[in-house]
Design an enzyme around this catalytic site. Structure first.
Site, PDB file in Angstrom:
ATOM      1  N   PRO A 161       0.845  -1.203   0.000  1.00 41.99           N
ATOM      2  CA  PRO A 161       0.000   0.000   0.000  1.00 41.99           C
ATOM      3  C   PRO A 161       0.873   1.242   0.000  1.00 41.99           C
ATOM      4  O   PRO A 161       1.703   1.423   0.889  1.00 41.99           O
ATOM      5  CB  PRO A 161      -0.789  -0.135   1.315  1.00 41.99           C
ATOM      6  CG  PRO A 161       0.056  -0.994   2.191  1.00 41.99           C
ATOM      7  CD  PRO A 161       0.845  -1.894   1.293  1.00 41.99           C
ATOM      8  N   CYS A 197       3.895   3.349   8.780  1.00 40.36           N
ATOM      9  CA  CYS A 197       4.160   4.579   8.049  1.00 40.36           C
ATOM     10  C   CYS A 197       5.081   5.493   8.853  1.00 40.36           C
ATOM     11  O   CYS A 197       4.779   5.852   9.991  1.00 40.36           O
ATOM     12  CB  CYS A 197       2.865   5.318   7.731  1.00 40.36           C
ATOM     13  SG  CYS A 197       3.145   6.860   6.815  1.00 40.36           S
ATOM     14  N   HIS A 248       8.410  -4.344   7.069  1.00 45.04           N
ATOM     15  CA  HIS A 248       9.399  -3.578   6.308  1.00 45.04           C
ATOM     16  C   HIS A 248      10.699  -3.582   7.105  1.00 45.04           C
ATOM     17  O   HIS A 248      10.706  -3.263   8.293  1.00 45.04           O
ATOM     18  CB  HIS A 248       8.909  -2.144   6.089  1.00 45.04           C
ATOM     19  CG  HIS A 248       9.850  -1.315   5.271  1.00 45.04           C
ATOM     20  ND1 HIS A 248       9.672  -1.131   3.919  1.00 45.04           N
ATOM     21  CD2 HIS A 248      10.982  -0.653   5.599  1.00 45.04           C
ATOM     22  CE1 HIS A 248      10.660  -0.369   3.461  1.00 45.04           C
ATOM     23  NE2 HIS A 248      11.460  -0.070   4.465  1.00 45.04           N
ATOM     24  N   GLY A 269      10.895  -4.470   1.468  1.00 48.41           N
ATOM     25  CA  GLY A 269      12.032  -3.554   1.503  1.00 48.41           C
ATOM     26  C   GLY A 269      13.132  -3.940   0.543  1.00 48.41           C
ATOM     27  O   GLY A 269      13.734  -5.014   0.671  1.00 48.41           O
TER      28      GLY A 269
END
Length: 331
Positions: free
Chosen positions: A18, A102, A171, A205
């Site tokens: 996303p 995020c 990530h 990542g």
């Protein structure tokens, strides 16, 4: 086969990450057509959803051809996140995903996204409320930790699994790292290899080539990988990774016709979803990516980003097809 609740994915699935202002339905359509196994909406503000903000509500749009698809939500208030999970469930996705990763300032500094990595009890309470608010599988995307001294993703994985999440995407950077430096997949592998962990673990990542995807699959043992920035303007990354994992062969790069077809599809979906004005304007940032490496493309791009008539844009793309037939992009 990888199972997330009632969702069955192929072995070693490829997920589209996303991405804010990127992972909208037109972009997702192109990625799906090129092999993405599961995708997510852009992250959606819980406060925007419960206030019925038009921009947030529009991001709830999901289409049958995208399935399986997850709606990703973020926020700092537990009750708002619970309510937004209810609203998102009504939009008909296949799962609800929570953004605890995020790193951007206006999200993390307001107590949302990666900020929850500094308050694990609140993260657990919030996640529990969301799991109880929906009949859909709930998954989470997060990072290794807030900074190098607080890499707590192993604890996060155990505690969130214990309260019912069905998969975890990690990530391989901390919040402080943002997108700098190299992603550390060793800690992702540690989570995957933890005997307590039974849910699928997806790594995210720096996956930007088929070779790296296979190398990381073999080295770190994750259940699948999530691809983000490498898919922007290059949705063929999904088919290339799948082919290389299956055969060990590197596919030829997309032809000019394939680039044009993907660009036209993206543009058509953009017009359908956003309307003629916004569909034209928001497509402008994608042309350079689709035709990256093509010599002498700049004059065409200049025209594509300045005209407003969809018919004229299609005509320019046809000019590109004729003028550059037989020309290979410079990798």
């Amino acid at each position: 086969m990888v199972q997330i609740g009632n969702i069955s994915l192929p072995d070693f699935p490829l997920l589209l990450a996303p991405m804010e202002d990127v992972s909208d339905p037109p972009f997702r359509a192109v990625c799906k057509a090129n092999g993405a196994d599961m995708m997510y909406t852009e992250f959606i503000s819980s406060e925007g959803l419960i206030r019925d903000a038009a921009k947030s509500r529009m991001k709830l749009d999901v289409f049958d051809y995208e399935r399986p698809i997850g709606i990703q939500i973020f926020g700092s208030d537990i009750e708002s996140m619970r309510e937004s999970a209810v609203i998102s469930t009504m939009a008909g996705p296949d799962l609800i995903d929570i953004n605890y990763g995020c790193p951007v300032k206006n999200v993390a500094c307001r107590g949302a996204g990666a900020a929850l990595l500094r308050d694990i009890p609140k993260m657990v309470e919030m996640t529990s409320a969301i799991v109880k608010a929906t009949h859909l599988p709930v998954t989470v995307k997060t990072r290794l930790g807030w900074d190098d001294s607080t890499k707590n993703v192993t604890e996060v994985a155990e505690r969130l699994q214990d309260i019912g999440i069905q998969a975890l995407s990690i990530h391989g950077r901390t919040r402080v790292q943002m997108y700098k430096g190299e992603a550390d997949w060793a800690l992702i592998a540690e989570v995957k290899n933890n005997p307590r962990i039974k849910i699928p673990i997806f790594g995210n990542g720096d996956i930007d080539t088929p070779q790296k995807a296979l190398e990381y699959k073999n080295r770190y043992g994750v259940d699948g990988i999530m691809i983000g920035r490498a898919a922007v303007g290059y949705p063929w990354i999904f088919r290339e990774v799948k082919h290389f994992v299956k055969t060990g062969e590197i596919l030829a790069p997309p032809t000019l016709d394939e680039r044009l077809d993907a660009c036209r599809m993206h543009f058509q979906k953009s017009l359908e979803w956003k309307g003629p004005r916004l569909g034209v304007v928001e497509m402008r940032r994608h042309y350079a990516n689709y035709f990256r490496g093509l010599p002498n493309f700049k004059p065409y791009r200049t025209r594509l980003v300045t005209v407003d008539d969809p018919a004229e844009i299609y005509a320019i793309l046809e000019e590109v097809a004729v003028a550059m037939a037989g020309v290979e992009a410079e990798v």
